[in-house]
Design a protein around this motif. Structure first.
Motif, PDB file in Angstrom:
ATOM      1  N   GLU C 194       0.808  -1.221   0.000  1.00  0.00           N
ATOM      2  CA  GLU C 194       0.000   0.000   0.000  1.00  0.00           C
ATOM      3  C   GLU C 194       0.840   1.269   0.000  1.00  0.00           C
ATOM      4  OE1 GLU C 194      -0.211  -2.540   1.981  1.00  0.00           O
ATOM      5  OE2 GLU C 194      -2.135  -3.463   1.514  1.00  0.00           O
ATOM      6  N   ASN C 195       2.078   1.159   0.477  1.00  0.00           N
ATOM      7  CA  ASN C 195       2.866   2.390   0.568  1.00  0.00           C
ATOM      8  C   ASN C 195       4.232   2.238  -0.107  1.00  0.00           C
ATOM      9  OD1 ASN C 195       4.126   0.685   2.339  1.00  0.00           O
ATOM     10  ND2 ASN C 195       4.267   2.168   4.004  1.00  0.00           N
ATOM     11  N   CYS C 196       4.381   1.216  -0.917  1.00  0.00           N
ATOM     12  CA  CYS C 196       5.701   0.909  -1.430  1.00  0.00           C
ATOM     13  C   CYS C 196       5.538   0.276  -2.813  1.00  0.00           C
ATOM     14  CB  CYS C 196       6.363  -0.062  -0.449  1.00  0.00           C
ATOM     15  SG  CYS C 196       8.017  -0.542  -0.872  1.00  0.00           S
ATOM     16  N   ASP C 197       6.057   0.930  -3.801  1.00  0.00           N
ATOM     17  CA  ASP C 197       5.914   0.435  -5.169  1.00  0.00           C
ATOM     18  C   ASP C 197       7.045  -0.546  -5.443  1.00  0.00           C
ATOM     19  OD1 ASP C 197       5.733  -0.058  -7.807  1.00  0.00           O
ATOM     20  OD2 ASP C 197       5.821   2.037  -8.454  1.00  0.00           O
ATOM     21  N   SER C 198       6.704  -1.835  -5.528  1.00  0.00           N
ATOM     22  CA  SER C 198       7.773  -2.820  -5.638  1.00  0.00           C
ATOM     23  C   SER C 198       8.445  -2.772  -7.012  1.00  0.00           C
ATOM     24  CB  SER C 198       7.257  -4.223  -5.330  1.00  0.00           C
ATOM     25  OG  SER C 198       6.313  -4.596  -6.298  1.00  0.00           O
ATOM     26  N   THR C 201      11.871  -0.101  -6.471  1.00  0.00           N
ATOM     27  CA  THR C 201      12.447  -0.261  -5.140  1.00  0.00           C
ATOM     28  C   THR C 201      13.591   0.717  -4.904  1.00  0.00           C
ATOM     29  OG1 THR C 201      13.837  -2.034  -5.979  1.00  0.00           O
ATOM     30  CG2 THR C 201      11.819  -2.676  -4.856  1.00  0.00           C
ATOM     31  N   LYS C 202      14.137   1.237  -5.960  1.00  0.00           N
ATOM     32  CA  LYS C 202      15.265   2.149  -5.780  1.00  0.00           C
ATOM     33  C   LYS C 202      14.881   3.341  -4.912  1.00  0.00           C
ATOM     34  CE  LYS C 202      18.824   4.962  -7.708  1.00  0.00           C
ATOM     35  NZ  LYS C 202      18.696   5.476  -6.343  1.00  0.00           N
ATOM     36  N   GLN C 203      13.741   3.940  -5.265  1.00  0.00           N
ATOM     37  CA  GLN C 203      13.299   5.106  -4.507  1.00  0.00           C
ATOM     38  C   GLN C 203      12.995   4.734  -3.052  1.00  0.00           C
ATOM     39  OE1 GLN C 203       9.559   6.714  -5.812  1.00  0.00           O
ATOM     40  NE2 GLN C 203       9.562   8.149  -4.079  1.00  0.00           N
ATOM     41  N   GLN C 204      12.328   3.597  -2.864  1.00  0.00           N
ATOM     42  CA  GLN C 204      11.998   3.145  -1.515  1.00  0.00           C
ATOM     43  C   GLN C 204      13.264   2.938  -0.695  1.00  0.00           C
ATOM     44  OE1 GLN C 204       8.792   2.991  -1.171  1.00  0.00           O
ATOM     45  NE2 GLN C 204       8.272   2.969  -3.356  1.00  0.00           N
ATOM     46  N   LEU C 205      14.244   2.347  -1.363  1.00  0.00           N
ATOM     47  CA  LEU C 205      15.488   2.033  -0.666  1.00  0.00           C
ATOM     48  C   LEU C 205      16.189   3.328  -0.250  1.00  0.00           C
ATOM     49  CD1 LEU C 205      17.268  -0.383   0.122  1.00  0.00           C
ATOM     50  CD2 LEU C 205      18.477  -0.071  -2.034  1.00  0.00           C
ATOM     51  N   ASP C 206      16.220   4.289  -1.150  1.00  0.00           N
ATOM     52  CA  ASP C 206      16.843   5.579  -0.820  1.00  0.00           C
ATOM     53  C   ASP C 206      16.154   6.206   0.385  1.00  0.00           C
ATOM     54  OD1 ASP C 206      18.524   5.259  -2.931  1.00  0.00           O
ATOM     55  OD2 ASP C 206      17.436   6.610  -4.288  1.00  0.00           O
ATOM     56  N   ARG C 207      14.852   6.184   0.360  1.00  0.00           N
ATOM     57  CA  ARG C 207      14.088   6.774   1.449  1.00  0.00           C
ATOM     58  C   ARG C 207      14.374   6.057   2.760  1.00  0.00           C
ATOM     59  NH1 ARG C 207       7.707   7.672   0.595  1.00  0.00           N
ATOM     60  NH2 ARG C 207       7.514   5.836   1.911  1.00  0.00           N
ATOM     61  N   VAL C 332      10.173  12.057  10.066  1.00  0.00           N
ATOM     62  CA  VAL C 332       9.244  12.550   9.063  1.00  0.00           C
ATOM     63  C   VAL C 332       9.870  13.682   8.268  1.00  0.00           C
ATOM     64  CG1 VAL C 332       7.060  13.735   8.736  1.00  0.00           C
ATOM     65  CG2 VAL C 332       7.249  11.867  10.394  1.00  0.00           C
ATOM     66  N   LYS C 333      10.509  14.574   8.990  1.00  0.00           N
ATOM     67  CA  LYS C 333      11.084  15.764   8.366  1.00  0.00           C
ATOM     68  C   LYS C 333      12.027  15.383   7.229  1.00  0.00           C
ATOM     69  CE  LYS C 333      13.615  18.098  11.096  1.00  0.00           C
ATOM     70  NZ  LYS C 333      13.873  18.722  12.405  1.00  0.00           N
ATOM     71  N   HIS C 334      12.796  14.313   7.522  1.00  0.00           N
ATOM     72  CA  HIS C 334      13.808  13.940   6.549  1.00  0.00           C
ATOM     73  C   HIS C 334      13.303  12.898   5.563  1.00  0.00           C
ATOM     74  CE1 HIS C 334      17.147  15.970   8.650  1.00  0.00           C
ATOM     75  NE2 HIS C 334      16.407  15.761   9.704  1.00  0.00           N
ATOM     76  N   ARG C 335      12.011  12.673   5.591  1.00  0.00           N
ATOM     77  CA  ARG C 335      11.569  11.476   4.915  1.00  0.00           C
ATOM     78  C   ARG C 335      11.458  11.644   3.419  1.00  0.00           C
ATOM     79  NH1 ARG C 335       6.513   7.728   6.648  1.00  0.00           N
ATOM     80  NH2 ARG C 335       6.989   6.092   5.156  1.00  0.00           N
ATOM     81  N   LYS C 336      11.269  12.864   3.002  1.00  0.00           N
ATOM     82  CA  LYS C 336      11.054  12.980   1.558  1.00  0.00           C
ATOM     83  C   LYS C 336      12.342  13.347   0.825  1.00  0.00           C
ATOM     84  CE  LYS C 336       7.313  14.238   1.530  1.00  0.00           C
ATOM     85  NZ  LYS C 336       7.100  15.521   1.987  1.00  0.00           N
TER      86      LYS C 336
END
Lengths: 336, 336, 336, 336
Positions: C194-198, C201-207, C332-336
């Motif tokens: 629901e919150n992670c586009d498999s 994954t590159k973007q998710q991993l960076d985050r 949260v602040k650093h999350r994006k």
């Protein structure tokens, strides 16, 4: 072919099923037949029984209670009881009777032995750990575990309210559960037969009140008193009333009660029950009789039934000393 | 005034907090000062510490983990590490260093001892129970309890599906957890270092397959294999693949993993930790050094650190025999 | 006389026994006969069954697994399967078939309905909670409870080592377990469908790496990542490797696995199963068919089987938002 | 800058810490300041408080009790109490006061509101679930879970002895716990305010005796009576005596007591507390006041404090009906 009868008697204890399972499995290896009587000695008196094979003991070792049921049996204390039991044993051509229970159950075994040529073997099964000749009895570890986790929960609410709790634990007339549980939960006081003279509660009460008051000065969170059942005249409610009357100390009472008898057996009880059950069948093979199988340290050995019943099984002095040593300094300083 | 330093090192083990608490309380009784270093030996190298009084150890004995944190510390294996540690100990005028940990941690203690005049005392703290000179280590009972209850849950689903499960348990290079847990859960097979030659897995695999097939004929519900970590080449997934390839046996794999390290300590661990912690302070008073405090049967005694580290601590042969004896007859019959 | 057949199918779920018990008791009140088929639909194909009375369901509601066994059944996906099942139902003169299971099981029910005049009723039984038309499925609450307490244990050791853990939870292709467990354990990250586009994954991993690094600056104790099974390409081990390679972040992996399927059902599951089981018998009485009984809020209602199977059952958006809101500010602040 | 004060009041309930954590985290996101008062309203009267940041609420959501302590506070019922509380709130320039507690705590909130311009917001925190406007209160699920597992243990020993048990559960003057626990454990009888007229115990007793005797004929294993506290004149001991006197029925009594208040919160309570805590901060932002945040179905909504306190919160009729329907046929048949 050798034929073994099993029964569980007296207060049930978690791990009894694991013992039954071990006996049945080992009996099958030895090509012995195995039957179980129901409801303790009542099953012998009423000839209520079933054959036991590995299928009957599949998936039982993880459960509390006993698949053979248990009961106390007054008839066994009367002259006719043991004789009738012997009749049943002869009728089924039993060679050895294995009873899992406590001292009352072992008295029954001795009575049967007086009238019977077969082997009688006891396994120590009681949560109270009050049988001599074995470090632990089957069920004791589980009772300690259950009571410990219950007091952990009580500690949460005691801390939130900075409150005094009196928690009664089982143990019949011994303090094995009280000391193990008290130490395992960091109880501020343990009142048990071994460190508290119930004939002179006045002195104990003074000491306890002093301890609570000292702690309140030091602003400690909560104060848990682990109280052995059958110790304090009037029980925990009387103690609560005395704390209130004599020193205006408010307290809450919890009687843990029968939850200490049930539940999935602790691994320690499953292992002890398994070892003792296997050894009971060895005892049958070796023609040993009149014994309880006990375990001390890592060694199994035979204990004469009369010794198991009659000898004292005091709480180890090191536990009593430990309870003194883990109390915070200020509690100890003011304790006398 | 005598001053004690405490640290916890290596893999954390439930009960470490109870040990710290007992040391601090007993130190206060003896009017010793007490400080704790954080993150294992790293705290000594980085001079990271806090004073410990009874307030710091209130309400910790019921929790897993360690309030002093733990860590592995590679620097202690290099020549400079122990010397730097000794500098910190001297700076704080420490008289005795008590380390709760496993064999790696004790090697660090020995290295410090080579350079330092103070007392060094170890307490056996590891879930693996692989230290000689003590029946049990702090954390072992909890790990066994957690793994046992986990397999109880797996048994539910294994029975529902009449399925083969391979459950990997911890233990590093010894089978203490595997045998205790396997026996406590009635596992149909235990594969561990003590009964399984990992250099000859072919024979083991044949035997296991035979056992599973025999049981399937007898229509038994489920088949649980307890597998010691680090034993089977390729791990549980390899074993699963081999069962499938060689005999078309479907199985599911569970690796219990780190849940075995955490959780509220079992009462047995809290009691053991308390006893050992109290005795460690006695050892300080008596000027004993270079030792681990061990417990065998009900007796505490000193174990030279080198013995604790180097001597073998085999799984008791009676457990290996017990596993054979509790297997149902048909499994045993076909086992060879 | 009305005759009901019950079976449990697909992955077993804690609470199935409570549902069977409720159906049997309510059937007896209504003077309906009741039989159970074993091993899911296989019992229908092989005509393997037993009569069910209140005796058969005594003392079962507190246990996991299913007394009727479960299984997946490929034959039901082939044309002959449903027809053969119908033959068995006719042979036994069954009026209504109640199946406790998930979407695959309900597809089987629909296939039977196409060939059979009797009533077909489904009860939602799966730990994954991925059936539309009901807030919760039987077994979901227990799975969440088991996983939550497992992660509580992992948190102990994660805190002691200030370590990153990747914990994989079940859920098939939905994040119900992941979000409930993640929020209940205060997980620092939840990675789910629901919150992670498999696919990215590159973007998710960076985050994720950024989040971990920020937290490490703030010196937080530990970092738990709850990962939904079947989400991350290569699974948790791949994620672990990527964290190490890309950012030199060390982490440990736990796959909770099948412990989430077993164990004594949580009270919530026992109550839900009881309600749904009773209502299923009401549905028989009222001649309702082709439905799953669902519960939304406090209301029971009928859900067409096709809807239960085909409609999406997304994780509630408020949970996804909650996970954002309970993260500490700096994360949260650093999350994006 | 907006400033929020939090306190926990009345009987502590598992999940209070999770609520505090959620409030603090959400406050930080909104850049609101946050302080906590200790010991319920006493902290307001005595100006005892601390600042709360995310560090203070790390690793608390999994624990019972409350880090802010709780207490009952009689002074709040007197005219001076609320005024003094308001003085403290003004001194600290508090904009909103969030209180987690039960109806007594909400009365305190209303009294403060009468004298204060700030916002007052209540969160339902009580194990008794006796607050209108919300399906569940924080702590209720945990109390039900603890009592359920306790009775599961009692069931083991009850079955072994085929014995009648009277188990008293908490609930103050409502039967929410009694019915949930009774149904979840398969209790043979539930005696609570909703189905038992305590002014006419004679009729209830006759019915209960009849039920027990019928069951004994049918040779059922055990008989568990779940009894709501404060219901039966003389309590469970009186009921036990009456069963013995009137019908010679032997029974054992267990009073579960304060274990129901403590322990690690069930996931359901952690999630509810988190949702409600987050919404409380939303309410601060939106300038809502005089409300309790409630949850019905999956929706959060505002409940006027007076409604939460004064409106009845009856046990759902479907539970009372369910208890009838899951009783075995012969018990029902003979019940009227």
């Amino acid at each position: 072919m050798t034929k073994i009868a099993i029964l569980t008697s007296g207060g049930d204890a978690p791990g009894m099923n694991a013992a039954i399972r071990a006996i049945v499995h080992s009996a099958q290896h030895n090509q012995y037949d195995c039957i179980g009587f129901f409801h303790g000695y009542n099953g012998l008196l009423n000839d209520e029984w079933q054959t036991l094979t590995h299928r009957d003991v599949a998936n039982v070792l993880q459960f509390g209670g006993t698949i053979l049921k248990s009961a106390r049996c007054r008839a066994m204390c009367e002259p006719q009881g043991p004789k009738q039991a012997v009749n049943t044993l002869r009728k089924h051509q039993i060679d050895a009777l294995i009873v899992i229970g406590g001292d009352g159950s072992f008295r029954g075994l001795e009575a049967i032995k007086a009238h019977w040529e077969g082997q009688v073997i006891g396994l120590p099964g009681t949560i109270d750990n009050d049988l001599a000749g074995t470090d632990n009895t089957i069920g004791f570890a589980t009772a300690v575990t259950t009571a410990t986790h219950a007091i952990d929960k009580i500690r949460d609410t005691a801390n939130a309210f900075e409150r005094v709790f009196i928690v009664e634990v089982m143990g019949r007339h011994s303090g094995h559960i009280a000391f193990h549980v008290g130490l395992a939960t960091g109880a501020e006081a343990i009142l048990s037969f071994e460190n508290c003279d119930s004939a002179d509660t006045k002195q104990q009460l003074d000491r306890l009140i002093n301890q609570i008051q000292v702690q309140q000065q030091y602003n400690h969170d909560s104060f848990v008193i682990v109280l052995a059942e059958n110790l304090w005249p009037g029980g925990p409610q009387a103690l609560k009333a005395q704390l209130a009357e004599q020193a205006d100390i408010e307290s809450a009472v919890c009687v843990l009660g029968h939850i200490q008898r049930g539940g999935s057996p602790a691994p320690e009880d499953r292992l002890l029950a398994t070892e003792l059950g296997l050894e009971a069948v060895n005892a049958v093979t070796d023609n040993r009789t009149g014994i309880m199988i006990g375990k001390q340290g890592t060694a199994l050995h035979d204990v004469p039934l009369s010794h198991a019943i009659n000898a004292a099984k005091p709480v180890d002095a090191r536990w009593i000393k430990a309870q003194h040593d883990v109390l915070t300094e200020y509690l100890v300083k003011h304790r006398k």
